[in-house]
Design a protein around this motif. Structure first.
Motif, short mmCIF file in Angstrom:
data_model
loop_
_atom_site.label_atom_id
_atom_site.label_comp_id
_atom_site.label_asym_id
_atom_site.label_seq_id
_atom_site.Cartn_x
_atom_site.Cartn_y
_atom_site.Cartn_z
N GLU A 35 5.60 9.51 9.25
CA GLU A 35 5.97 10.88 9.37
C GLU A 35 6.92 11.47 8.12
O GLU A 35 6.96 12.44 7.70
CB GLU A 35 6.54 11.03 10.65
CG GLU A 35 5.77 10.89 11.91
CD GLU A 35 6.55 10.46 13.10
OE1 GLU A 35 6.00 11.00 14.17
OE2 GLU A 35 7.73 10.27 13.11
N PHE A 36 7.74 10.40 7.50
CA PHE A 36 8.80 10.71 6.62
C PHE A 36 8.01 11.31 5.21
O PHE A 36 8.61 12.28 4.57
CB PHE A 36 9.59 9.21 6.19
CG PHE A 36 10.78 9.74 5.37
CD1 PHE A 36 11.64 10.31 5.30
CD2 PHE A 36 10.49 9.04 3.93
CE1 PHE A 36 12.72 10.57 4.56
CE2 PHE A 36 11.53 9.10 2.88
CZ PHE A 36 12.60 9.99 3.22
N SER A 37 6.85 10.88 4.88
CA SER A 37 6.15 11.31 3.69
C SER A 37 6.03 13.01 3.56
O SER A 37 5.86 13.45 2.64
CB SER A 37 4.94 10.43 3.44
OG SER A 37 3.87 10.60 4.49
N GLY A 38 5.62 13.04 4.96
CA GLY A 38 5.44 14.78 4.95
C GLY A 38 6.75 15.36 4.96
O GLY A 38 6.94 16.32 4.19
N LEU A 39 7.61 14.78 5.62
CA LEU A 39 9.00 15.61 5.30
C LEU A 39 9.71 15.61 4.30
O LEU A 39 10.34 16.62 3.49
CB LEU A 39 9.92 14.68 6.43
CG LEU A 39 11.45 14.92 6.44
CD1 LEU A 39 11.92 16.29 6.55
CD2 LEU A 39 12.16 13.92 7.24
N TRP A 40 9.47 14.34 3.22
CA TRP A 40 9.98 14.42 2.04
C TRP A 40 8.94 15.48 0.91
O TRP A 40 9.68 16.07 0.24
CB TRP A 40 9.40 13.05 1.41
CG TRP A 40 9.54 12.63 0.03
CD1 TRP A 40 8.81 12.88 -1.16
CD2 TRP A 40 10.80 12.51 -0.94
NE1 TRP A 40 9.31 12.61 -2.23
CE2 TRP A 40 10.62 12.36 -2.15
CE3 TRP A 40 12.16 12.04 -0.18
CZ2 TRP A 40 11.63 11.97 -2.92
CZ3 TRP A 40 13.10 11.84 -1.18
CH2 TRP A 40 12.74 11.81 -2.33
N ARG A 41 7.81 15.75 1.19
CA ARG A 41 6.98 16.53 0.57
C ARG A 41 7.44 17.73 0.73
O ARG A 41 7.47 19.00 -0.19
CB ARG A 41 5.56 16.35 0.81
CG ARG A 41 4.32 17.06 -0.01
CD ARG A 41 4.32 16.38 -1.41
NE ARG A 41 5.09 17.45 -2.28
CZ ARG A 41 5.34 17.22 -3.44
NH1 ARG A 41 4.99 16.11 -3.83
NH2 ARG A 41 6.01 18.06 -4.20
N TYR A 42 7.78 18.24 2.22
CA TYR A 42 8.08 19.53 2.57
C TYR A 42 9.32 19.81 1.88
O TYR A 42 9.39 21.06 1.38
CB TYR A 42 8.48 19.52 3.99
CG TYR A 42 8.58 20.63 4.82
CD1 TYR A 42 7.61 21.61 4.86
CD2 TYR A 42 9.96 21.07 5.22
CE1 TYR A 42 7.63 22.74 5.72
CE2 TYR A 42 10.07 22.32 5.91
CZ TYR A 42 9.10 23.01 6.17
OH TYR A 42 9.39 24.29 6.85
N GLY A 68 0.76 -1.03 0.02
CA GLY A 68 -0.02 0.07 -0.04
C GLY A 68 0.84 1.13 0.07
O GLY A 68 0.20 2.20 -0.26
N SER A 69 2.01 1.29 0.08
CA SER A 69 2.93 2.32 0.23
C SER A 69 3.32 2.79 -0.84
O SER A 69 3.58 1.88 -1.95
CB SER A 69 3.98 2.18 1.48
OG SER A 69 4.96 1.40 0.97
N ASP A 70 3.83 4.04 -1.32
CA ASP A 70 4.57 4.72 -2.33
C ASP A 70 5.90 3.87 -2.37
O ASP A 70 6.87 3.89 -1.67
CB ASP A 70 4.74 6.24 -2.37
CG ASP A 70 5.41 6.52 -3.35
OD1 ASP A 70 6.39 5.97 -3.93
OD2 ASP A 70 5.20 7.92 -3.78
N PRO A 71 6.17 3.07 -3.62
CA PRO A 71 7.53 2.38 -3.68
C PRO A 71 8.57 3.31 -3.72
O PRO A 71 9.40 3.11 -2.87
CB PRO A 71 7.36 1.79 -5.05
CG PRO A 71 6.04 1.63 -5.51
CD PRO A 71 5.24 2.90 -4.92
N GLN A 72 8.74 4.34 -4.37
CA GLN A 72 9.69 5.50 -4.32
C GLN A 72 10.07 5.89 -2.98
O GLN A 72 11.30 5.92 -2.54
CB GLN A 72 9.61 6.36 -5.21
CG GLN A 72 10.86 6.97 -5.81
CD GLN A 72 10.62 8.35 -6.37
OE1 GLN A 72 9.71 8.86 -6.88
NE2 GLN A 72 11.89 8.98 -6.70
N LEU A 73 9.03 6.30 -2.21
CA LEU A 73 8.99 7.03 -0.72
C LEU A 73 9.84 5.79 -0.10
O LEU A 73 10.52 6.11 0.70
CB LEU A 73 7.78 7.30 -0.30
CG LEU A 73 7.74 8.34 0.50
CD1 LEU A 73 8.55 9.58 0.24
CD2 LEU A 73 6.62 8.63 1.16
#
Lengths: 208, 208
Positions: free
Chosen positions: B95-102, B34-39
């Motif tokens: 939490e990392f997905s938010g950091l990545w987008r930021y 279910g998660s974004d593979p690249q992320l």
């Protein structure tokens, strides 16, 4: 706990905590007439490109904390700003002697307040140091200082990690400068200052 | 001027200036369902001890500026504080997905304002950026910002060196926070605040 030399420069002491400061010079050379030979030796070791001027980058390469972590760029800039008295952007041998003395003095201060000899300043040690320096900070302000200058973010539980040498120096200089700015603005000695947005921003942004 | 990959991870592009951000992951692994593979791939690359939690130290190792200089500890702590929403002291995959987008968003902002594509923000670019963000800083305040966040001290002649990606992000976050603090304190909307020493110190020390 030892205040040893950086093992990469000869291994006189095992790795461990020291207060922080210059890694020792790799070799000895003759000093110019009339100068302190040991100081000249250190200057030459820091001046890696042999330009007779120390840049911020050369200074950052030369300075390590007790846990061998590098100094923050902001601390290096702070040191350069204090000792680059001719505003050249670099530090000459004459200016370097003041910088050297300053770091030695701060090493002694750091060792004095690092009561448990952990190589970093914890919350109690910080409160003790800032109190002895004459700063009257509330527990809430002290906690903000502790978090701001800790070497890692604070989790929800437990105290923040300690403050390394270079961040402790910067912390003390910043609190001194902010306190002095407040006192200058408090012309009536009432304990209160009135500031507009520009005065507020300039006061804060002038601190290292 | 290119926004290339770090050559140490495969050499897809020559060294050069990019905005700054994560060095690319060294290998690919399957993502959790279910998660974004690249992320997931990036998260694993940053999580070098495979603990499924990213520490401040791991994050600092992973982040580089356009000139390949490391992020300041204070910027890393700032990012951790924003995205460690459960206050664990580390960043989880969620939490990392938010950091990545930021960081991706800030890269776009940085590239937009780095008009001359030098890889750093100079005084004019800084004034333009902060003006467009809606901050009404005086020329004197802008000059203090430019000096405080420059990557080296300012000499007596000429402008200070530019501001790298990580320091630009911190600079903008600090000015936003100080401005909002001032506005909160200015309860009468008079453009003036009245502060005692403790309020002044807490307001300043709460900023990253």
């Amino acid at each position: 706990m030892s205040y040893g030399y950086n093992p990469q420069y000869g291994g006189q002491a095992p790795p461990g905590h020291h207060a922080g400061g210059f890694a020792p010079p790799p070799q000895q050379q003759g000093p110019p007439p009339g100068s302190d030979p040991q100081l000249w030796q250190w200057f030459q070791a820091v001046d890696t490109d042999r330009s007779n001027h120390i840049s911020a980058n050369e200074l950052q390469q030369a300075l390590v904390n007790g846990d061998w972590s590098p100094f923050d760029l902001d601390t290096v800039k702070l040191l350069m700003t204090i000792f680059d008295t001719d505003r050249s952007g670099t530090v000459t041998f004459n200016e370097f002697s003041g910088l050297w003395r300053y770091i030695k003095d701060w090493q002694n201060v750091f060792r004095h307040f690092d009561k448990d000899k952990s190589g970093s300043i914890d919350g109690h040690e910080l409160a003790n140091a800032l109190g002895q320096f004459g700063f009257n900070l509330s527990p809430q302000a002290l906690q903000l200082v502790e978090r701001k200058y800790a070497t890692a973010p604070t989790g929800g539980y437990g105290p923040p990690p300690g403050i390394t040498f270079d961040r402790f120096v910067r912390c003390c200089v910043v609190i001194k400068q902010l306190t002095e700015s407040f006192q200058r603005l408090d012309t009536q000695h009432s304990g209160w200052v009135q500031l507009n947005y520009d005065q507020f921003m300039q006061t804060v942004l002038a601190a290292p």
